[in-house]
Scaffold this motif. Structure first.
Motif, PDB file in Angstrom:
ATOM      1  N   SER A  46       3.332   1.145   9.431  1.00  0.00           N
ATOM      2  CA  SER A  46       3.095  -0.287   9.154  1.00  0.00           C
ATOM      3  C   SER A  46       4.082  -1.131   9.934  1.00  0.00           C
ATOM      4  N   ASN A  69      -0.639  -2.562   5.782  1.00  0.00           N
ATOM      5  CA  ASN A  69       0.406  -2.223   4.825  1.00  0.00           C
ATOM      6  C   ASN A  69       0.095  -0.970   4.020  1.00  0.00           C
ATOM      7  N   LYS A 129       9.791  -3.698   5.938  1.00  0.00           N
ATOM      8  CA  LYS A 129       8.669  -4.372   6.601  1.00  0.00           C
ATOM      9  C   LYS A 129       9.266  -5.053   7.800  1.00  0.00           C
ATOM     10  N   GLY A 164       0.136  -9.749   1.846  1.00  0.00           N
ATOM     11  CA  GLY A 164       0.417  -8.387   2.281  1.00  0.00           C
ATOM     12  C   GLY A 164      -0.470  -7.355   1.599  1.00  0.00           C
TER      13      GLY A 164
END
Lengths: 209, 302
Positions: B255, B247, B29, B241
């Protein structure tokens, strides 16, 4: 007996009615003082005279701004709060030296900030009362893409409303510095810290001019 | 018009390139900006994976011991001076939390390392990229993109309003989301911005919800790339999230690209704030830690 109680309640509520507006007047008064300064600062920032900046003009504008900012800030109180419990380690002379140096540092920082947001609109969004006649005037500086909440905490010093703390996005300037001075004063003497504040202030003034 | 669209296109290409660079750099992420896009100097923010703690745990203990000792000595000094310290309580009710907030940093060694790392990354990569992006992309485009990403986070804010029992505010979030999505070209225009609202919405997230429920910050943590956080807000971020549509993009680097793009776009309105925080601080690490914790505390109370 009942009559007495009723009378007492009546009397009390009358006092309460009287007290309400008096307290409100406090925040209004402080707000008026602050607004006057903010307006003066904004008009200097937006003065078309400074559209084209030369080093001399920059100096002149800076001087004008400082003369508007200075009278409304209670530098002594601000310094005392920023140093916190170590303030009593400072001699009277050191206290004064510190306040002078710190005021220069904060002015340089503050001017940098407000110059960057000169086109913003200042909204007065609320107020709050603290202990012992302290008030908080809440404002919002609105520019494209962002809104910055800035709150001014003020108290009355020598009959004048003065700022002793500024909160940007809920972050108190005084407390932020206190967390740093605390660490410094564990191992350093007041004189050393004053010297650091001085050199920092000089550096800030240099870099922003 | 022609020129504008070329500049927009250039901006998008730049963004994608950065996003991929960050995405391939290792962290899944890659980057997320704080959902409200606010916070002085708080450019890079938490949403990291819990396992990072395990990897580093061993090395931390040694470093944190000295830090803790110092902090404890500090605390006693504070207690000793209670009477004097009271003089600073101005009755706005944030004095006590402030003192708590300062001491809880058992991972200071780790945190300082990543603070330095993030600082370097900011000046070497993120700031120049954002400057380039800001230069080639017209302000209208950046505002539209910010509206769109803010709008996509509407559901997160809505859920957290409900969880905190702020039903009026939840209603405002709900109607803004519906209104902007339906009548604002899917959120590119903020058509509800100037409508009078029953309550002015404040940006809510799960970290704040946990705070409202009584959870403390927990230790302060600086994550690589993502920046300052705390245990509570990291948990909150991971939870939020799940409600972030970005996501669920597939493959995962879309993402990452979305998050990096959002970060750069939001930062383009706030360039220079981190620099001035750093310039005015004696110890930038402590200044940022204190600022971050104060800001989160203030948000919980709103």
């Amino acid at each position: 007996m009942t009559r007495r109680i009723v009378l007492a309640i009546l009397a009390l509520s009358m006092v309460a009615c009287l007290a309400g507006p008096v307290i409100a007047a406090d925040t209004d008064e402080a707000k008026a003082v602050l607004k006057e300064r903010v307006d003066a600062i904004l008009s200097i920032l937006r003065d078309p005279r400074y559209d084209e900046m030369t080093p001399e003009k920059d100096k002149e504008q800076r001087k004008k701004l400082t003369s508007e900012v200075d009278p409304v800030f209670d530098w002594q109180e601000l310094s005392r709060r920023a140093v916190g419990m170590y303030w009593k380690k400072f001699s009277d002379q050191e206290k004064k030296q510190f306040a002078d140096a710190f005021s220069e540092l904060l002015e340089a920082t503050y001017l940098d900030q407000i110059r960057g947001n000169a086109q913003g609109e200042v909204k007065y969004v609320g107020e709050r009362e603290g202990k012992k006649g302290k008030v908080e005037i809440q404002t919002k500086v609105v520019t494209t893409g962002k809104e910055i909440p800035i709150d001014y905490r003020m108290h009355k010093e020598g009959g004048k409303w003065m700022v002793y703390d500024v909160l940007a996005e809920g972050v108190s300037l005084v407390k932020n510095y206190r967390s740093q001075f605390k660490e410094m004063l564990i191992s350093q003497s007041p004189a050393q810290v004053i010297e650091k504040v001085r050199s920092k202030a000089a550096k800030m003034q240099e870099s922003s001019s | 018009m022609m020129r504008t669209s070329i500049r927009m296109g250039a901006g998008l290409i730049l963004l994608t390139a950065l996003a991929l660079a960050l995405g391939c750099g290792g962290s899944r992420k890659a980057a997320a900006v704080n959902p409200d896009g606010s916070g002085k100097g708080q450019i890079l923010l938490a949403a990291a994976e819990p396992h990072t703690v395990d990897e580093s745990g061993g090395a931390l203990i040694a470093q944190s011991e000295t830090a803790t000792q110092q902090e404890t000595a500090d605390e006693t000094a504070e207690e000793f001076n209670d009477g004097f310290d009271d003089g600073f309580d101005d009755g706005f009710g944030d004095e006590e939390q402030q003192q708590q907030a300062q001491v809880n940093d058992p991972f200071e060694g780790w945190n300082r390392f990543w603070f330095q790392f993030n600082d370097g990354l900011y000046f070497a990569l993120i700031k120049p990229v954002t400057q380039g992006y800001k230069y080639v992309t017209p302000e209208d485009g950046r505002v539209a993109l910010k509206n769109a990403t803010d709008n996509l986070e509407g559901p997160i804010r809505f859920i957290n309003c409900l969880l905190q029992g702020k039903f009026m505010q939840a209603g405002v979030e709900f109607s803004s989301f519906v209104g902007n999505t339906a009548f604002g070209l899917g959120g590119l225009l903020d058509v509800t911005a100037n409508k009078k609202k029953v309550v002015e919405p404040t940006d809510e997230d799960l970290g704040q919800t946990l705070g409202v429920w009584g959870a403390g910050h927990g230790p302060y943590i600086v994550w690589p790339v993502l920046g300052p956080s705390s245990v509570r807000n990291t948990v909150g971020k991971v939870g939020d999230g799940f409600a972030d549509p970005a996501n669920y993009l597939n493959p995962w680097y879309y993402s990452a690209a979305y998050d990096a793009g959002k970060m750069v776009n939001n930062l383009s309105f706030r360039l220079g704030e981190y620099q001035s925080l750093k310039d005015s601080a004696f110890d930038p690490y402590i200044a940022l830690r204190n600022g971050y914790l104060q800001m989160r505390e203030a948000k919980v109370k709103k």
